[in-house]
Design a protein around this motif. Structure first.
Motif, PDB file in Angstrom:
ATOM      1  N   TYR A  72       5.054   2.443  -3.215  1.00 45.74           N
ATOM      2  CA  TYR A  72       4.745   1.352  -2.301  1.00 45.74           C
ATOM      3  C   TYR A  72       4.354   1.847  -0.912  1.00 45.74           C
ATOM      4  O   TYR A  72       4.526   3.016  -0.577  1.00 45.74           O
ATOM      5  CB  TYR A  72       5.930   0.392  -2.226  1.00 45.74           C
ATOM      6  CG  TYR A  72       6.007  -0.506  -3.439  1.00 45.74           C
ATOM      7  CD1 TYR A  72       5.448  -1.783  -3.433  1.00 45.74           C
ATOM      8  CD2 TYR A  72       6.596  -0.065  -4.630  1.00 45.74           C
ATOM      9  CE1 TYR A  72       5.483  -2.592  -4.564  1.00 45.74           C
ATOM     10  CE2 TYR A  72       6.628  -0.860  -5.762  1.00 45.74           C
ATOM     11  CZ  TYR A  72       6.075  -2.137  -5.713  1.00 45.74           C
ATOM     12  OH  TYR A  72       6.099  -2.927  -6.837  1.00 45.74           O
ATOM     13  N   LYS A  73       3.838   0.954  -0.119  1.00 50.54           N
ATOM     14  CA  LYS A  73       3.339   1.236   1.228  1.00 50.54           C
ATOM     15  C   LYS A  73       4.419   1.886   2.087  1.00 50.54           C
ATOM     16  O   LYS A  73       5.569   1.462   2.079  1.00 50.54           O
ATOM     17  CB  LYS A  73       2.868  -0.071   1.856  1.00 50.54           C
ATOM     18  CG  LYS A  73       2.167   0.064   3.199  1.00 50.54           C
ATOM     19  CD  LYS A  73       1.639  -1.313   3.628  1.00 50.54           C
ATOM     20  CE  LYS A  73       0.870  -1.223   4.933  1.00 50.54           C
ATOM     21  NZ  LYS A  73       0.323  -2.565   5.315  1.00 50.54           N
ATOM     22  N   LEU A 119       1.751  -2.808  -0.651  1.00 52.43           N
ATOM     23  CA  LEU A 119       2.743  -3.776  -0.189  1.00 52.43           C
ATOM     24  C   LEU A 119       4.024  -3.012   0.124  1.00 52.43           C
ATOM     25  O   LEU A 119       4.256  -1.937  -0.427  1.00 52.43           O
ATOM     26  CB  LEU A 119       3.040  -4.828  -1.263  1.00 52.43           C
ATOM     27  CG  LEU A 119       1.897  -5.748  -1.704  1.00 52.43           C
ATOM     28  CD1 LEU A 119       2.319  -6.524  -2.946  1.00 52.43           C
ATOM     29  CD2 LEU A 119       1.510  -6.707  -0.585  1.00 52.43           C
ATOM     30  N   SER A 163       9.582  -6.125   0.755  1.00 53.67           N
ATOM     31  CA  SER A 163       9.028  -7.472   0.641  1.00 53.67           C
ATOM     32  C   SER A 163       8.951  -7.911  -0.810  1.00 53.67           C
ATOM     33  O   SER A 163       9.231  -9.073  -1.142  1.00 53.67           O
ATOM     34  CB  SER A 163       7.638  -7.526   1.276  1.00 53.67           C
ATOM     35  OG  SER A 163       7.699  -7.193   2.645  1.00 53.67           O
TER      36      SER A 163
END
Length: 244
Positions: free
Chosen positions: A129-130, A215, A219
């Protein structure tokens, strides 16, 4: 002393016996001097296998809650996390974020090897993920290289939600150091910090073979944990009728 005891006497021999961990790229870690080890994060055991396989002592920033739980269980947890090289920081937000940053920079300026997970939390599904830009700011403020590290197989040893660890092979792949000295003095520039972080995450994607998701993992976890919205009745749908 406690770190040595955990690595060579208690936890280390068990991990080596049951998981047969292997590592490549150790030559990319300097024998002395500060650096950031930026790793993907698949499982809790990531923080155990990396210190086990790297000869130098690695310091991780860990949630303060791990160190302040009351009672015997809390004391044992504190001893354990201290033994594997973790330092407590308050990560509740606000000024706590600055305090964590200051702690990281202080450790790096003291010549320490700092381990960090740019994703900020464990991957919820095995994908990459980011990354959060804190790792970039640490590197700029302390003027140190960032060394990408890919953990492979740890999610099979310690799947999310599992209480028992499983004997599965683990491999650690260390990439070439990323030199960001060209951005010296530019900490606080969010575009520079985002560019650096994206470069780190790309290196992790290449090393790990994971699919990248643009993303934040936190989150995605929050969205998955949120209760489903209540169903609303379609006003244009005719009511069901029972035969007979």
């Amino acid at each position: 002393m406690l770190y040595w005891w955990s690595k060579y006497v208690l936890l280390g021999p068990l991990l080596r016996l049951f998981c047969r961990p292997t590592i490549e790229g150790l030559e990319h870690i300097p024998e002395a001097g500060p650096a950031i080890l930026a790793s993907n994060h698949l499982a809790v055991v990531d923080s155990f296998f990396l210190p086990l396989l790297v000869p130098r002592r690695i310091t991780f920033l860990a949630k303060r809650e791990y160190f302040i739980e009351p009672g015997l269980t809390g004391w044992l947890k504190k001893q354990f996390f201290t033994g594997v090289g973790q330092v407590p920081v308050d990560r509740s937000g606000g000024s706590a974020a600055r305090d964590a940053m200051d702690t990281a920079v202080r450790l790096l300026r003291a010549g320490r090897l700092l381990g960090i997970y740019p994703e900020g939390t464990r991957s919820p599904d095995g994908r990459l993920y980011k990354g959060k830009t804190g790792v970039a700011r640490m590197a700029l403020e302390a003027q140190v290289p960032v060394i990408p590290v890919a953990m492979i197989g740890t999610d099979q040893v310690n799947p999310i939600g599992s209480r028992m660890w499983r004997p599965r092979p683990v491999h650690v792949r260390i990439g070439e150091p990323l030199d960001f000295s060209r951005y010296g003095g530019m900490q606080g520039d969010r575009f520079i910090e985002r560019s650096m972080t994206d470069e780190i995450m790309y290196a992790l994607m290449e090393l790990s073979g994971q699919t990248y998701v643009d993303l934040y993992a936190a989150s995605v976890k929050e969205k998955a944990a949120a209760p489903a919205p209540p169903k609303t009745r379609d006003p244009f749908r005719l009511p069901d009728t029972k035969a007979g």
